[in-house]
Write an enzyme that holds these catalytic residues in place. Structure first.
Site, mmCIF file in Angstrom:
data_model
loop_
_atom_site.group_PDB
_atom_site.id
_atom_site.type_symbol
_atom_site.label_atom_id
_atom_site.label_comp_id
_atom_site.label_asym_id
_atom_site.label_seq_id
_atom_site.Cartn_x
_atom_site.Cartn_y
_atom_site.Cartn_z
ATOM 1 N N ARG A 1 17.264 -22.508 -10.565
ATOM 2 C CA ARG A 1 18.200 -22.369 -11.676
ATOM 3 C C ARG A 1 17.541 -21.792 -12.931
ATOM 4 O O ARG A 1 18.011 -22.009 -14.043
ATOM 5 C CB ARG A 1 18.857 -23.722 -11.973
ATOM 6 C CG ARG A 1 19.756 -24.183 -10.832
ATOM 7 C CD ARG A 1 20.584 -25.394 -11.180
ATOM 8 N NE ARG A 1 19.786 -26.586 -11.393
ATOM 9 C CZ ARG A 1 19.287 -27.335 -10.416
ATOM 10 N NH1 ARG A 1 19.498 -26.998 -9.147
ATOM 11 N NH2 ARG A 1 18.590 -28.423 -10.686
ATOM 12 N N GLU B 1 0.823 -1.206 0.000
ATOM 13 C CA GLU B 1 0.000 0.000 0.000
ATOM 14 C C GLU B 1 0.858 1.259 0.000
ATOM 15 O O GLU B 1 0.579 2.223 -0.716
ATOM 16 C CB GLU B 1 -0.921 0.024 1.224
ATOM 17 C CG GLU B 1 -1.831 -1.189 1.340
ATOM 18 C CD GLU B 1 -1.250 -2.253 2.245
ATOM 19 O OE1 GLU B 1 -1.987 -2.756 3.100
ATOM 20 O OE2 GLU B 1 -0.043 -2.578 2.091
#
Length: 377
Positions: free
Chosen positions: A211, A55
């Site tokens: 990876r 927010e």
């Protein structure tokens, strides 16, 4: 014509998913500030480490234009101030918004309706429960940590066409293709930790990192269940010193390998054992939650999978099935039982199915985990 509340909340949820795996101990939240015309004025999602909150980021982007606009946020703005900023509910109130659309209330007792109350006191119209079920899936780890004192547990299985798990022999054995494996690495990136048993380290000698190109920094904490601390110090899991390794062992026992494992960068985490002398899995998960983890991906072998299922500690299961059988030496996913133990139990519902070439991924979710927070108010 401006988009509907549901459309804007769907965008906020996409933003929230970006932060999964990076924001613990805080939940990953998405927020959008939208002008009455429908123009998006600001976007934000929880920053790595949990601060600043979504927010605050969205409101900063929107600036003074926030006055009279609508905030869409996937979780109730917090009502408690942190060490690095004021409570989000106060910041939202100060921005003089006209409306706030919130997917879910925050069960954290420091907020739990307090954020909504502050917005209403500031004269902001509040709508709750928009896309609540979808938001619950994103915030499941936070809800489980608050309500049950443990992280959400996501079990990942890769099986052959025969429903069996290939047996490792000192290195990983692939039963699915590269696209399915890439999706599995995305799962790693979206979880706070990946957990296996010592048997998986011995059988596969994995690195347990993410990876995907450019996403090595999203590798989760590696957690190894090793009651007697017998993980070989030369295991590949210790080669990447940038990604933490937590070895969970039995408390009140002697562990001669402690120094050697710590020299390799391991952090030793001691937990109680159960009546059978095995690591008490609920205590393991509660310890991980106490350390801030909210989502744990389990890639352990059949013994770990069965123990978690027996203890009713699996919240989601992601199953990848390859086109070829796993072979004569393959293992049943739950030691002596097949996939039906989970998929046919009646306790899980299928929420997604997707093809990756010849491979098929199915996603199951435990029923009624977030039911108290799904009803719009």
């Amino acid at each position: 014509m401006s988009a509907s509340d549901e459309d804007h909340m769907a965008q906020a949820l996409l933003l929230a998913r970006r932060g999964l795996g990076t924001t613990w101990p805080n939940p990953s939240v998405g927020a959008i500030v939208v002008a009455p015309s429908g123009e998006v004025l600001g976007r934000g999602w929880t920053a790595p480490g949990g601060r600043p909150h979504a927010e605050a980021i969205a409101l900063e982007h929107a600036g003074a234009a926030s006055a009279g606009a609508t905030l869409y946020v996937t979780l109730e703005p917090c009502a408690h101030a942190g060490g690095r900023g004021p409570a989000c509910a106060d910041a939202v109130a100060k921005a003089r918004l006209a409306r706030a659309v919130i997917a879910l209330r925050d069960p954290d007792p420091r907020t739990d309706g307090g954020g909504v109350a502050r917005l209403l006191e500031a004269g902001i119209e509040v709508r709750e429960g928009v896309l609540a079920e979808e938001a619950c899936a994103v915030s499941l780890g936070h809800f489980m940590r608050v309500s049950e004192g443990r992280p959400a547990v996501v079990l990942k299985l890769a099986v052959g066409s025969d429903g069996l798990v290939p047996k490792g022999n000192g290195a990983p054995v692939w039963i699915t293709g590269p696209d399915a494996r890439a999706h599995a690495h995305l799962l790693r990136a979206r979880c706070d930790a990946i957990m296996v048993g010592r048997g998986t380290i011995l059988a596969d000698n994995p690195s347990l990192t993410c990876r995907l190109p450019g996403m090595a920094c999203r590798s989760p904490v590696r957690v190894v269940l090793d009651r007697r601390l017998r993980t070989p110090p030369e295991s590949q899991i210790f080669d990447d010193l940038m990604v933490p390794v937590w070895l969970v062992c039995a408390a009140d026992e002697e562990h001669p390998n402690t120094d050697a494992l710590q020299d390799r960068g391991a952090e030793i985490v001691a937990v109680p054992v159960d009546e059978h002398g095995l690591l008490a899995l609920r205590d393991v998960l509660e310890t991980l939650a106490h350390r801030g983890l909210t989502r744990v991906l389990v890639e352990g072998g059949p013994s770990v999978a069965r123990a978690l299922l027996d203890a009713d500690l699996i919240d989601e299961a992601v199953i990848y099935r390859g086109p070829e059988p796993a072979g004569a030496e393959a293992l049943k996913p739950f030691v002596t039982e097949g996939l039906d133990r989970l998929t046919g139990s009646g306790h899980f519902t299928q929420v997604q199915s997707r093809a990756f070439g010849q491979d098929r991924m199915t996603w199951f979710r435990r029923k009624a985990r977030c039911s108290p927070v799904l009803s719009p108010t």
